[in-house]
Design a protein around this motif. Structure first.
Motif, short mmCIF file in Angstrom:
data_model
loop_
_atom_site.label_atom_id
_atom_site.label_comp_id
_atom_site.label_asym_id
_atom_site.label_seq_id
_atom_site.Cartn_x
_atom_site.Cartn_y
_atom_site.Cartn_z
N HIS A 1 -2.75 -10.01 -2.75
CA HIS A 1 -2.72 -9.83 -1.44
C HIS A 1 -1.96 -8.79 -1.24
O HIS A 1 -0.46 -8.60 -1.21
CB HIS A 1 -2.00 -11.11 -0.48
CG HIS A 1 -1.98 -12.63 -1.26
ND1 HIS A 1 -3.01 -13.08 -0.78
CD2 HIS A 1 -1.40 -13.92 -1.67
CE1 HIS A 1 -3.24 -14.06 -0.99
NE2 HIS A 1 -1.97 -14.52 -1.87
N VAL A 2 -2.46 -8.12 0.03
CA VAL A 2 -2.28 -6.76 0.39
C VAL A 2 -0.89 -6.69 1.13
O VAL A 2 -1.51 -7.30 2.03
CB VAL A 2 -3.48 -5.61 0.13
CG1 VAL A 2 -2.96 -4.16 1.03
CG2 VAL A 2 -4.15 -5.67 -0.31
N VAL A 3 0.21 -5.97 1.69
CA VAL A 3 0.90 -5.71 2.46
C VAL A 3 1.23 -4.33 2.42
O VAL A 3 1.15 -4.05 2.32
CB VAL A 3 2.51 -6.49 1.64
CG1 VAL A 3 2.00 -8.17 1.79
CG2 VAL A 3 2.71 -5.90 0.69
N THR B 1 -2.58 -8.23 5.03
CA THR B 1 -3.46 -7.77 5.55
C THR B 1 -4.86 -7.17 5.45
O THR B 1 -5.75 -7.79 5.61
CB THR B 1 -3.52 -5.70 5.74
OG1 THR B 1 -3.22 -5.36 3.88
CG2 THR B 1 -1.70 -5.47 6.37
N ILE B 2 -4.80 -8.25 3.51
CA ILE B 2 -6.19 -8.07 2.85
C ILE B 2 -4.95 -9.54 1.87
O ILE B 2 -4.83 -9.24 1.04
CB ILE B 2 -6.84 -7.28 1.80
CG1 ILE B 2 -7.29 -6.24 2.87
CG2 ILE B 2 -8.29 -7.63 1.57
CD1 ILE B 2 -7.68 -4.66 1.54
N ALA B 3 -5.82 -10.28 1.87
CA ALA B 3 -5.74 -11.75 1.25
C ALA B 3 -6.42 -12.26 0.10
O ALA B 3 -7.64 -11.45 -0.11
CB ALA B 3 -5.43 -12.99 2.25
N ASP B 4 -6.20 -12.99 -0.60
CA ASP B 4 -7.18 -13.57 -1.64
C ASP B 4 -7.69 -12.45 -2.67
O ASP B 4 -9.36 -12.84 -2.40
CB ASP B 4 -7.92 -14.45 -0.55
CG ASP B 4 -6.85 -15.94 -0.23
OD1 ASP B 4 -6.30 -15.81 -0.34
OD2 ASP B 4 -7.22 -16.36 0.89
N VAL C 1 0.90 -1.00 -0.43
CA VAL C 1 0.35 -0.16 -0.14
C VAL C 1 0.89 1.46 0.11
O VAL C 1 1.76 0.52 0.00
CB VAL C 1 -1.41 0.45 1.20
CG1 VAL C 1 -2.30 -1.23 1.39
CG2 VAL C 1 -0.06 -0.18 3.02
N ASN C 2 0.37 1.78 -0.67
CA ASN C 2 0.71 3.84 -0.96
C ASN C 2 2.10 3.84 1.03
O ASN C 2 2.91 4.60 0.94
CB ASN C 2 -0.31 4.78 -0.44
CG ASN C 2 -0.47 4.89 -1.89
OD1 ASN C 2 -0.49 4.32 -2.57
ND2 ASN C 2 -1.61 5.43 -2.18
N ALA C 3 1.29 3.35 1.55
CA ALA C 3 1.69 3.47 3.07
C ALA C 3 3.50 2.58 3.50
O ALA C 3 3.82 3.08 3.87
CB ALA C 3 1.31 3.04 4.57
N ALA C 4 3.38 1.71 2.49
CA ALA C 4 4.25 1.03 2.32
C ALA C 4 5.45 1.69 1.74
O ALA C 4 6.77 1.16 2.58
CB ALA C 4 3.67 -0.19 2.05
N PHE C 5 5.48 1.98 0.83
CA PHE C 5 6.09 2.79 0.67
C PHE C 5 6.49 3.83 0.62
O PHE C 5 8.07 5.02 0.80
CB PHE C 5 5.78 3.70 -0.51
CG PHE C 5 5.76 2.00 -2.16
CD1 PHE C 5 6.69 1.51 -2.77
CD2 PHE C 5 4.42 1.34 -2.63
CE1 PHE C 5 6.73 1.14 -3.63
CE2 PHE C 5 4.80 0.84 -2.88
CZ PHE C 5 5.93 0.28 -3.57
N THR D 1 9.24 -7.04 -9.01
CA THR D 1 9.16 -8.36 -9.45
C THR D 1 9.74 -8.57 -8.98
O THR D 1 9.32 -10.51 -8.74
CB THR D 1 9.64 -8.82 -10.52
OG1 THR D 1 11.41 -7.94 -10.77
CG2 THR D 1 9.54 -8.15 -12.58
N TYR D 2 10.08 -8.77 -7.25
CA TYR D 2 10.12 -9.06 -7.09
C TYR D 2 8.88 -9.99 -4.94
O TYR D 2 9.01 -10.76 -4.82
CB TYR D 2 11.68 -8.15 -5.47
CG TYR D 2 11.64 -8.96 -4.37
CD1 TYR D 2 12.82 -10.27 -4.51
CD2 TYR D 2 11.74 -8.85 -3.19
CE1 TYR D 2 13.27 -11.30 -3.33
CE2 TYR D 2 11.59 -8.94 -2.15
CZ TYR D 2 12.59 -10.53 -2.09
OH TYR D 2 13.66 -11.08 -0.27
N HIS D 3 8.11 -8.84 -5.57
CA HIS D 3 7.17 -8.83 -4.47
C HIS D 3 5.90 -10.05 -5.40
O HIS D 3 4.66 -10.10 -6.23
CB HIS D 3 6.49 -7.61 -5.47
CG HIS D 3 6.71 -6.88 -4.38
ND1 HIS D 3 7.93 -5.57 -4.18
CD2 HIS D 3 6.26 -6.57 -2.70
CE1 HIS D 3 8.19 -5.34 -3.62
NE2 HIS D 3 7.55 -4.94 -2.08
#
Length: 185
Positions: A176-178, A164-167, A79-83, A108-110
């Motif tokens: 999958h949101v991380v 935080t949000i799967a599938d 998510v933006n907050a991760a960046f 591509t590592y993600h």
């Protein structure tokens, strides 16, 4: 006759209820927008207000066509907050045209080839004694494990991201949101 009408009404109501329930389960909301399983990763991601940095990075890296492709892909989408957690200036530096190969490597590592649901990942963790290692499209490795009820991803530098949000199913894979950007060596 009354029994037949009642039975017909009950079957109709049950069918309607199942149809509505099935639809509701298929579309998940991410970043205020519904993510439809009939759309591809890019078609859905561009609508998430929580993923504007990721979408800008994917465009700058020239990866739009690939992520619109057949797949299947499993994407761990920060998510933006991760960046925002990255050191100041990191995102701006990565978005420069001269840093395109570096940005492609980070993005591509993600991504892991295949369609890996959270249940699939958790089953692999259990089968492998508490952790599961997967190779990314970039060529690096991600390690998955459970921390309490949380499914976490550990990158090659030891950083941890929580799913935080799967599938969030897509026509060409799953997202999958991380909450953290994953970094390779």
């Amino acid at each position: 006759m009354k029994t037949l009408k009642f039975l017909s009404a009950a079957i109709f109501a049950f069918t309607l209820m199942c149809g509505t329930t099935t639809f509701a389960q298929k579309a998940k909301t991410v970043g205020g927008a519904p993510m439809y399983p009939s759309k591809n990763i890019i078609e859905n991601a561009v609508n998430s207000k929580d993923h504007t940095t990721l979408v800008a990075a994917v465009k700058a890296a020239g990866l739009v066509e690939i992520l619109q492709g057949k797949g299947p892909f499993t994407v761990f989408a920060p998510v933006n907050a991760a960046f925002d957690k990255l050191p100041a200036g990191t995102v701006q530096t990565l978005l420069k045209p001269e840093n395109k190969p570096m940005l492609q490597g980070v993005l591509t590592y993600h991504v892991v080839a295949g369609n890996w649901s959270a249940a699939d990942i958790m089953a692999a963790i259990k089968k492998n004694g508490g952790t599961y290692e997967a190779k990314t499209v970039q060529g690096g490795k991600l390690v998955f494990k459970m921390e309490g009820k949380d499914l976490v991803v550990i990158d090659e530098k030891g950083g941890k991201a929580k799913i935080t949000i799967a599938d969030v199913n897509q026509s060409n894979g799953v997202i999958h949101v991380v909450d953290t950007v994953l970094m390779h060596k």
